[in-house]
Scaffold this active site. Structure first.
Site, PDB file in Angstrom:
ATOM      1  CE1 TYR A 178      -4.227   1.614   0.318  1.00  0.00           C
ATOM      2  CE2 TYR A 178      -3.014   3.147   1.694  1.00  0.00           C
ATOM      3  CZ  TYR A 178      -4.137   2.828   0.951  1.00  0.00           C
ATOM      4  OH  TYR A 178      -5.166   3.733   0.846  1.00  0.00           O
ATOM      5  CG  PHE A 235      -1.786   8.694  -5.013  1.00  0.00           C
ATOM      6  CD1 PHE A 235      -1.213   8.875  -6.262  1.00  0.00           C
ATOM      7  CD2 PHE A 235      -1.142   7.850  -4.102  1.00  0.00           C
ATOM      8  CE1 PHE A 235      -0.023   8.227  -6.599  1.00  0.00           C
ATOM      9  CE2 PHE A 235       0.043   7.196  -4.436  1.00  0.00           C
ATOM     10  CZ  PHE A 235       0.605   7.389  -5.682  1.00  0.00           C
ATOM     11  CD  GLU A 236      -6.452   3.405  -2.139  1.00  0.00           C
ATOM     12  OE1 GLU A 236      -7.103   2.830  -3.036  1.00  0.00           O
ATOM     13  OE2 GLU A 236      -6.674   3.234  -0.944  1.00  0.00           O
ATOM     14  CB  ILE A 237       0.441   2.743  -6.167  1.00  0.00           C
ATOM     15  CG1 ILE A 237       0.339   3.970  -7.080  1.00  0.00           C
ATOM     16  CG2 ILE A 237       1.019   1.546  -6.941  1.00  0.00           C
ATOM     17  CD1 ILE A 237       1.679   4.467  -7.611  1.00  0.00           C
ATOM     18  CG  HIS A 272      -8.680   1.445   1.316  1.00  0.00           C
ATOM     19  ND1 HIS A 272      -8.538   1.878   0.008  1.00  0.00           N
ATOM     20  CD2 HIS A 272      -9.689   0.548   1.289  1.00  0.00           C
ATOM     21  CE1 HIS A 272      -9.419   1.251  -0.755  1.00  0.00           C
ATOM     22  NE2 HIS A 272     -10.128   0.453  -0.007  1.00  0.00           N
TER      23      HIS A 272
END
Ligand code: GDP
Ligand code: MN
Length: 348
Positions: A178, A235-237, A272
């Site tokens: 994450y 924004f998430e990768i 999350h």
């Protein structure tokens, strides 16, 4: 003669194949965007910035998801802008509706009350479905099942620096699950009982809590209370395999049954973030300093001038949110014992 208004299928058929195979080898990953047709022009800007700063050199796929049907105009424009392959998915009704255990009258009363109290999106049904979908379902959409990593992109974002190396590859090679660029405190009125729900999950499933986790990021009293810090999830990768794991699904199901997506207005960001902080090892979470980013109203701009010059950044350093009082990134540096960049305290 081709029609001057081709259908999406016509356009797709006549579109030249994407520039490829280029010098960069891709890993198994995709961009993913949840959007409505009304987001067309705002997502177009996001795609343009992501392509210019990164994806034109990689041609990663892009998956678009919608609770309604995407229009031909949406599909044509986005397919024209994305250098990789594009896919369009309809969200099944079961993933975008009230579960049977939710008391509809109670949920409606809450919306009315939160509307009166002017809590952001407090009166919205669709925003709640969106938050619940991003919390528990997007990674299980059939179009997502074959990918290992995702990068979430929302409408009207901006990237300010070249993305120097492939962040997907970085995640995979460094065993990261994450990542984030901006962190901040959540509005308590949207999540008054979220932490109670998390505590009851921890009691039910102590086996899912990681050793060397990042509990310190989200609690200042060893887990008694939540300090409201969260990674900003527009924004998430991240790792799709982690989200699809039994540990994450047990967590989501437990929260979902407690009803706070509808009886309060739980956001996918704290959901999350708490999951990552409790169930991952601290060093499986990554702060992408090099990815300079804007989503209204906050900016992440690298603190170090040399970095900004090397990456051809066009963000204003004084807009950087990292070290401001409402950011939790300072805390992240403290608990992970990372060296803060020179000049950080001048940006407070
Ligand atoms: P904010 O960033 O929290 O203000 O919320 P946004 O309006 O940006 O919504 C978050 C994401 O969900 C964006 O990618 C939106 O395009 C998407 N989204 C929000 N509401 C809906 C909806 O009702 N349907 C669909 N398909 N997408 C939505
Ligand atoms: Mn947004």
């Amino acid at each position: 003669f081709p029609s001057s208004h081709p259908t999406y299928e016509d356009f797709k058929a006549q579109r030249p194949p994407v520039a490829g195979p280029n010098s960069h080898e891709r890993i198994n990953a995709t961009f993913v965007t949840l959007a409505r047709n009304s987001d067309t022009w705002d997502i177009a800007r996001s795609i343009r910035t992501v392509e210019d700063r990164f994806n034109r050199n990689y041609n990663y796929d892009w998956v678009f998801l919608n609770d309604g049907e995407f229009s031909d105009d949406f599909k044509k424009l986005t397919t024209a802008l994305v250098s990789g392959n594009t896919f369009y998915g309809r969200i099944p009704k079961e993933h975008w509706s009230f579960p049977e255990w939710i008391d509809q009258d109670k949920a409606a009363e809450v919306r009315e009350d939160m509307g009166r109290r002017k809590i952001i999106y407090g009166d919205s049904v669709s925003y709640r479905h969106m938050c619940r979908y991003e919390s528990g379902f997007f990674f299980r959409h059939p179009l997502m099942l074959n990918y290992e990593y995702y990068w979430r992109v929302e409408p009207s974002i901006e990237l300010f620096c070249d993305v120097p190396t492939d962040p997907f590859r970085f995640m995979k090679e460094n065993n990261k699950k994450y990542s984030f660029v901006i962190s901040l405190y959540e509005y308590i009125d949207t999540i008054p009982t979220l932490w109670d729900s998390v505590k009851s999950f921890m009691k039910k499933h102590p086996e899912h809590i990681a050793e060397d986790n990042a509990m310190e990021f989200i609690s200042e009293d060893g887990g008694e209370t939540y300090n409201k810090c969260h990674f900003w999830s527009n924004f998430e990768i991240g790792s799709l395999e982690w989200l699809r794991s039994q540990q994450y699904l047990d967590y989501f199901n437990s929260l979902d049954h407690d009803g706070g997506f509808f009886y309060e207005r739980w956001g996918d960001a704290p959901v999350h973030s708490i999951a990552a902080s409790l169930m991952l090892k601290k060093d499986e979470i990554h702060f992408f300093n090099d990815i300079a980013y804007y989503h209204v109203p906050f900016t992440h701009c690298p603190t170090t001038e040399q970095t900004r010059l090397d990456l051809r950044c066009h963000c204003k350093p004084e807009d950087n949110f990292d070290w401001k009082g409402y950011s939790c990134t300072n805390r992240w540096f403290d608990i992970t014992k990372m060296q803060k960049p020179e000049g950080w305290n001048d940006q407070q």
